[in-house]
Design an enzyme around this catalytic site. Structure first.
Site, PDB file in Angstrom:
ATOM      1  N   HIS A   1       0.855  -1.178   0.000  1.00 51.84           N
ATOM      2  CA  HIS A   1       0.000   0.000   0.000  1.00 51.84           C
ATOM      3  C   HIS A   1       0.900   1.240   0.000  1.00 51.84           C
ATOM      4  O   HIS A   1       2.119   1.137   0.154  1.00 51.84           O
ATOM      5  CB  HIS A   1      -0.917  -0.004   1.246  1.00 51.84           C
ATOM      6  CG  HIS A   1      -0.189  -0.018   2.537  1.00 51.84           C
ATOM      7  ND1 HIS A   1      -0.172  -1.111   3.393  1.00 51.84           N
ATOM      8  CD2 HIS A   1       0.613   0.915   3.131  1.00 51.84           C
ATOM      9  CE1 HIS A   1       0.581  -0.834   4.431  1.00 51.84           C
ATOM     10  NE2 HIS A   1       1.079   0.382   4.303  1.00 51.84           N
TER      11      HIS A   1
HETATM   12  C1  T46 Z   1       2.668   0.551   6.986  1.00 47.27           C
HETATM   13  C2  T46 Z   1       3.453  -0.678   7.213  1.00 47.27           C
HETATM   14  C3  T46 Z   1       4.926  -0.425   7.373  1.00 47.27           C
HETATM   15  C4  T46 Z   1      -4.506  -0.452  13.491  1.00 47.27           C
HETATM   16  O1  T46 Z   1      -5.615  -0.671  14.001  1.00 47.27           O
HETATM   17  N1  T46 Z   1      -3.749   0.602  13.932  1.00 47.27           N
HETATM   18  C5  T46 Z   1      -2.528   0.874  13.415  1.00 47.27           C
HETATM   19  O2  T46 Z   1      -1.863   1.836  13.848  1.00 47.27           O
HETATM   20  C6  T46 Z   1      -2.019   0.043  12.355  1.00 47.27           C
HETATM   21  C7  T46 Z   1      -0.662   0.321  11.740  1.00 47.27           C
HETATM   22  C8  T46 Z   1      -2.805  -0.998  11.928  1.00 47.27           C
HETATM   23  N2  T46 Z   1      -4.013  -1.238  12.496  1.00 47.27           N
HETATM   24  C9  T46 Z   1      -4.808  -2.384  12.058  1.00 47.27           C
HETATM   25  C10 T46 Z   1      -5.337  -2.287  10.628  1.00 47.27           C
HETATM   26  C11 T46 Z   1      -5.408  -3.736  10.187  1.00 47.27           C
HETATM   27  O3  T46 Z   1      -6.643  -4.286  10.589  1.00 47.27           O
HETATM   28  O4  T46 Z   1      -3.963  -3.551  12.050  1.00 47.27           O
HETATM   29  C12 T46 Z   1      -4.310  -4.423  10.981  1.00 47.27           C
HETATM   30  C13 T46 Z   1      -3.081  -4.741  10.137  1.00 47.27           C
HETATM   31  O5  T46 Z   1      -2.674  -3.563   9.403  1.00 47.27           O
HETATM   32  P1  T46 Z   1      -2.054  -3.626   7.950  1.00 47.27           P
HETATM   33  O6  T46 Z   1      -2.657  -4.744   7.172  1.00 47.27           O
HETATM   34  O7  T46 Z   1      -2.148  -2.258   7.330  1.00 47.27           O
HETATM   35  O8  T46 Z   1      -0.512  -3.991   8.269  1.00 47.27           O
HETATM   36  P2  T46 Z   1       0.756  -3.924   7.303  1.00 47.27           P
HETATM   37  O9  T46 Z   1       1.840  -4.655   7.987  1.00 47.27           O
HETATM   38  O10 T46 Z   1       0.409  -4.344   5.919  1.00 47.27           O
HETATM   39  O11 T46 Z   1       1.147  -2.355   7.239  1.00 47.27           O
HETATM   40  C14 T46 Z   1       1.593  -1.701   8.380  1.00 47.27           C
HETATM   41  C15 T46 Z   1       0.915  -0.352   8.536  1.00 47.27           C
HETATM   42  O12 T46 Z   1      -0.505  -0.544   8.564  1.00 47.27           O
HETATM   43  C16 T46 Z   1       1.258   0.579   7.393  1.00 47.27           C
HETATM   44  O13 T46 Z   1       0.836   1.892   7.689  1.00 47.27           O
HETATM   45  O14 T46 Z   1       3.145   1.484   6.350  1.00 47.27           O
HETATM   46  O15 T46 Z   1       3.010  -1.487   8.313  1.00 47.27           O
END
Ligand code: T46
Length: 142
Positions: free
Chosen positions: A59
């Site tokens: 993303h």
């Molecule tokens: C990024 C990379 C480096 C939250 O509720 N609060 C938060 O602060 C974050 C970061 C995530 N979440 C929830 C949203 C999703 O339901 O945690 C779940 C997993 O998030 P996501 O699929 O976006 O995780 P990654 O590892 O793909 O990405 C993360 C960060 O979301 C993103 O901003 O830049 O790490």
């Protein structure tokens, strides 16, 4: 390059080094918003227990600026913006990867014991995410 020289989020992606306070007892790294990190810190989160076979991310953020630090292990970060496509290896606690807005990025935990610490300049906001690559390319072109 030392992160102390970084005054802004340009360029969009930059590998930086943090000063280490080390002595016979071990090492300590302190990151202060607006000084060691070129923005005010509004959120810290960490990611761990990730399989090497399941890369994360894929993303871009519309506004958010972040700094990624592998505080244990080894993580590959793939970044795409403009015409650039870059790979970074994070394998040391004193190394940080600044990632600005509108950078498509993904992370592969090469070492599955890795811990990724992320410092961000904004609170969590799903509306800030671009999770569709084609929409990212369109917004980037505007
Ligand atoms: C990024 C990379 C480096 C939250 O509720 N609060 C938060 O602060 C974050 C970061 C995530 N979440 C929830 C949203 C999703 O339901 O945690 C779940 C997993 O998030 P996501 O699929 O976006 O995780 P990654 O590892 O793909 O990405 C993360 C960060 O979301 C993103 O901003 O830049 O790490």
């Amino acid at each position: 390059m030392s992160v102390n020289n970084v005054k802004s989020m340009t360029p969009k992606v930059e590998l930086v080094r943090f000063p280490v306070h080390g002595d016979e007892r071990g090492s300590l790294i302190a990151l202060e918003g607006g000084q060691d990190v070129p923005f005010e810190i509004r959120r810290v989160y960490y990611i761990y227990g990730v399989s090497a076979a399941l890369p994360r991310g894929f993303h871009a953020h519309r506004k958010l600026n972040q700094i990624l630090i592998c505080i244990h292990g080894k993580i590959n970060v793939h970044c795409e913006y403009g015409e650039k496509e870059e790979e970074y290896i994070l394998d040391s606690s004193d190394k940080g990867l600044l990632i600005g807005s509108l950078v498509w990025h993904s992370m592969t935990f090469i070492d599955e014991e890795s811990v990724l610490l992320v410092i961000a300049d904004g609170h969590y906001d799903e509306a800030d995410y671009i999770r569709d690559y084609n929409i990212f390319k369109k917004e980037e072109g505007k």
